[in-house]
Design a protein around this motif. Structure first.
Motif: not given
Length: 223
Positions: A83-85, A135, A142, A145, A148, A167, A170, A175, A177
């Motif tokens: 996922v690209d925030f 988000w 959430e 992913a 991130v 971030l 996550h 994850r 990040v």
């Protein structure tokens, strides 16, 4: 609520041009330049067009750095859900797709940004999903992913604090990040691990300098 012109795709094509970002010449994106109207747009003109400030029309250094890193290190995302925030132009999302991610969701609360991301992906023969969910809002679910990514999210004090906390959450879930930042005013390197460093050519009109040293950081679980 982010606004959209009456014909968003036509608006983007009329007010930007397909160009290759400096650090990721593998891609062509619909971007503002000195030769297209949106570069010199005034607040009044944007209001008339029913458009929020067009941050999506510029390929900011943080996003370019993350994109370059993923293209050079495809093992970080290959076969994974990404996922690209605050995706902006979607350049980092596109790099994740090209690097072999199993799925990619480009997220931005600016609706026109997501239209631009879709057009940019199409221009490069890539497919990805988009999300306009906020988000950072507690009420929102959430995203699912494995990785991130985010670029250039530390330009305002409140945004920086909320984004880094999100971030880091996550990272605590195990994850990977990754955050790209060119030394924005509200950026802090506390509990971050450097992964790559780039000198990225930038516009004097946007950045007040011709180059920006930009770092890709891994966000660690605990400060």
């Amino acid at each position: 609520m982010a606004r959209l012109p009456a014909e968003p795709e036509a608006f983007i094509r009329a007010n930007t041009a397909l160009e290759a970002p400096a650090m990721v010449p593998e891609f062509q994106l619909w971007l503002a330049s000195e030769y297209v109207p949106i570069w010199q747009a005034t607040e009044a003109w944007l209001e008339e067009q029913n458009v929020d400030p067009p941050y999506w029309a510029f390929c900011w250094p943080g996003g370019q750095a993350v994109a370059r890193y993923l293209l050079d290190n495809p093992h970080e995302v290959r076969g994974k859900r990404v996922v690209d925030f605050a995706a902006g132009s979607g350049v980092a999302s596109m790099a994740a797709v090209r690097a072999g991610a199993a799925s990619v969701v480009a997220n931005d609360i600016d609706a026109l940004s997501l239209v631009a991301t879709r057009l940019n992906a199409e221009a490069n023969g890539l497919r990805l999903a988009v999300s306009a969910e906020d988000w950072l809002a507690a009420a929102e679910g959430e995203p699912e992913a494995d990785v991130v990514i985010a670029g250039d999210v530390c330009y305002e004090r409140e945004m920086s604090a909320r984004a880094l906390a999100w971030l880091r959450g996550h990272a605590r879930r195990g994850r990977l990040v990754l955050l790209g930042d060119p030394g924005r005013n509200y950026f802090s390197a506390q509990a971050l691990e450097e992964r790559a460093r780039y000198e990225i050519p930038t516009s004097l009109q946007l950045e007040n300098r011709g180059m920006r040293e930009t770092v890709v950081w891994r966000v660690l679980p605990h400060p």
